[in-house]
Design a protein around this motif. Structure first.
Motif, short mmCIF file in Angstrom:
data_model
loop_
_atom_site.label_atom_id
_atom_site.label_comp_id
_atom_site.label_asym_id
_atom_site.label_seq_id
_atom_site.Cartn_x
_atom_site.Cartn_y
_atom_site.Cartn_z
N VAL A 213 4.66 17.78 36.98
CA VAL A 213 3.98 17.59 35.69
C VAL A 213 4.19 16.17 35.18
O VAL A 213 3.25 15.49 34.75
CB VAL A 213 4.48 18.63 34.66
N THR A 214 5.43 15.70 35.23
CA THR A 214 5.73 14.34 34.78
C THR A 214 4.93 13.32 35.57
O THR A 214 4.35 12.37 35.00
CB THR A 214 7.23 14.04 34.94
N ARG A 217 1.09 13.52 34.69
CA ARG A 217 0.75 13.02 33.36
C ARG A 217 0.45 11.52 33.42
O ARG A 217 -0.42 11.03 32.70
CB ARG A 217 1.91 13.26 32.39
N SER A 218 1.16 10.81 34.28
CA SER A 218 0.96 9.36 34.38
C SER A 218 -0.01 8.98 35.49
O SER A 218 -0.67 7.94 35.41
CB SER A 218 2.30 8.66 34.61
N SER A 226 -3.70 18.41 38.06
CA SER A 226 -4.37 17.50 37.12
C SER A 226 -5.48 18.21 36.35
O SER A 226 -5.67 17.99 35.15
CB SER A 226 -4.95 16.30 37.88
N MET A 229 -4.04 20.21 33.55
CA MET A 229 -3.65 19.33 32.44
C MET A 229 -4.85 18.92 31.60
O MET A 229 -4.75 18.79 30.38
CB MET A 229 -2.99 18.07 32.99
N GLN A 230 -5.97 18.70 32.26
CA GLN A 230 -7.15 18.19 31.57
C GLN A 230 -7.98 19.29 30.92
O GLN A 230 -8.95 19.00 30.22
CB GLN A 230 -8.01 17.43 32.59
N ASP A 236 0.73 22.59 27.11
CA ASP A 236 1.81 21.63 26.93
C ASP A 236 2.67 21.58 28.19
O ASP A 236 2.41 22.32 29.16
CB ASP A 236 2.67 21.96 25.69
N ASN A 237 3.68 20.72 28.21
CA ASN A 237 4.46 20.52 29.43
C ASN A 237 5.16 21.80 29.88
O ASN A 237 5.20 22.11 31.09
CB ASN A 237 5.49 19.41 29.23
#
Length: 444
Positions: A213-214, A217-218, A226, A229-230, A236-237
């Motif tokens: 996840v970390t 995110r970047s 991904s 996440m989008q 949330d994390n």
């Protein structure tokens, strides 16, 4: 023994029904012939009191109609395991090997109502973005790599060397795992489901998911992580970590068993011998008679109730015996409960079918004369209450003079970048893990 077992007497090692003792769903006797246990249970009604591991009690639904009723009634039966009465009252051993698969996580499997809909929609929408052509190509590459490790030998354990490894590799690809995270995902999932220091293995998997996840995110990519996440659900994390751990763990283990059990059926049933195009049929037969998840779908009654002639208390752990219910089921060939049913039915059944058929087709195309290397009745099954999986599937075949190599026609888009040796958290370290080795082989 297959689903055709019809024993109506207590199986060896099984407590007599009606004595107040619960029927154990663990140990070598249950693993050797679970269908004898299910037949015995069904003889006395739609539900049976069972013990999942020492000190962990549950009610098991063994009747097809009752199981379908439970799975399709989210108002009466809830999934949030924070309702689990025995756990809340301190009756579950903290070191129980089944606890990591039953304890609450903030993911779609352990949620209800609006929260479940939000999390599940994120999962189904993200899985729907998988490119089937790219997935097929990647399965072929992974299959070729695994076969190349044993093809010159003329023998292989298709569980340990193929069906166990391939789903983990595929999932690492789908979720965009770089080398060191992928190695830890493989370590964590294998340990959790094999019951080898399950709590530690679960911690490794969760940390690997957190590190993924970390990273994403970047540095997002074209992968399920991904896309989750989008998604407009706005995970949330913490929710991301638990969704990933669920999808990686709960996806890979059943898929491992489905590939292994389907191969077992193809190699041990005469109806498939010397015939082509029957992999899909063998897969459906396996999902009916030898499903990869046998007793799971944990639920908790929302209130005291009577169900299928049994009094249930609020917060009591109730499981569905997919294997037992299937034996008594009826209808079309795909009306089995192997993918569950209702609002919590498996969201990835089509990718799972595709991966299984493609993996087996590739194996049989490369090794067309593969056969069992031992008598079928000498095969053993892993003990445990939730899964049906062989300990090993020894085979033999004509050795290949040339081992499979990476597909030269693979597009650059289907190949990952060379594995970067970034460090993400703590976990087991090796000179080169399985996922790292595959990425290196693919880059040749």
């Amino acid at each position: 023994m297959d689903a055709e077992s019809t024993a109506l007497v207590p199986p060896p090692g099984c407590p007599a029904h009606g004595t107040g003792e619960r029927i154990p769903l663990y140990g070598p006797q249950f693993a050797a012939d679970p269908q004898a246990y299910y037949a015995y249970m069904r003889h006395f009604g739609a539900t049976t009191p069972v013990e999942l591991s020492p000190g962990v009690e549950a009610t098991l639904v063994t009747d097809y109609t009752a199981a379908l009723q439970l799975l399709q009634d989210p108002s009466s039966f809830r999934k949030d395991s924070r309702r689990w009465r025995d756990l809340n009252e301190g009756r579950i051993p903290a070191d129980s090997p089944v606890l990591p698969l039953l304890a609450y996580r903030s993911n779609c499997m352990f949620s209800d109502g609006v929260e479940h809909l939000r999390l599940r929609q994120a999962v189904t929408d993200s899985l729907a973005r998988i490119d089937t052509r790219r997935l097929t190509q990647r399965i072929g590459q992974i299959s070729d790599y695994l076969i190349s490790q044993f093809s010159a030998r003329g023998s292989a354990d298709l569980v340990g060397e193929y069906s166990k490894q391939l789903p983990l590799f595929v999932f690492n690809e789908l979720f965009g795992c770089p080398a060191d995270i992928g190695d830890r995902v493989l370590f964590g999932i294998s340990g959790m489901f094999d019951g080898v220091n399950a709590a530690r293995a679960a911690d490794v998997l969760m940390q690997a998911a957190a590190d993924l996840v970390t990273l994403k995110r970047s540095r997002p990519g074209e992968d399920v992580t991904s896309w989750l996440m989008q998604h407009e659900a706005g995970l949330d994390n913490e929710e991301m970590v638990h969704q990933l751990a669920l999808l990686l763990g709960a996806g890979a283990e059943p898929l491992r068993n489905l590939i292994g059990n389907t191969l077992h059926r193809l190699l041990t049933h005469d109806q498939y011998a010397h015939k082509g195009g029957l992999i899909a049929e063998a897969l459906d037969d396996t999902l009916w008679g030898n499903p990869p998840l046998t007793n799971y779908a944990p639920h908790y009654p929302a209130a005291d109730m009577e169900f299928a002639g049994t009094k249930l208390e609020a917060g009591e752990l109730v499981l569905v015996s997919i294997a037992a219910a299937n034996t008594g089921g009826a209808g079309s060939n795909r009306a089995h409960l192997a993918w569950s049913a209702g609002p919590h039915a498996c969201p990835s059944k089509e990718p799972a079918r595709h991966i299984t058929v493609t993996a087996i087709e590739n194996l049989l195309n490369l090794l067309p004369d593969i056969e069992l290397a031992v008598p079928a009745d000498s095969l053993t099954w892993r003990p445990g209450p939730f899964s049906r999986a062989l300990s090993a599937l020894p085979t033999r075949f004509t050795p290949l003079q040339e081992t499979p190599r990476p597909a030269s026609a693979a597009s650059s888009a289907a190949r990952p970048a060379a594995p970067a040796r970034e460090e993400h958290g703590t976990g087991p370290r090796k000179e080169r893990g399985l996922w790292s080795s595959f990425l290196t082989w693919l880059a040749k």
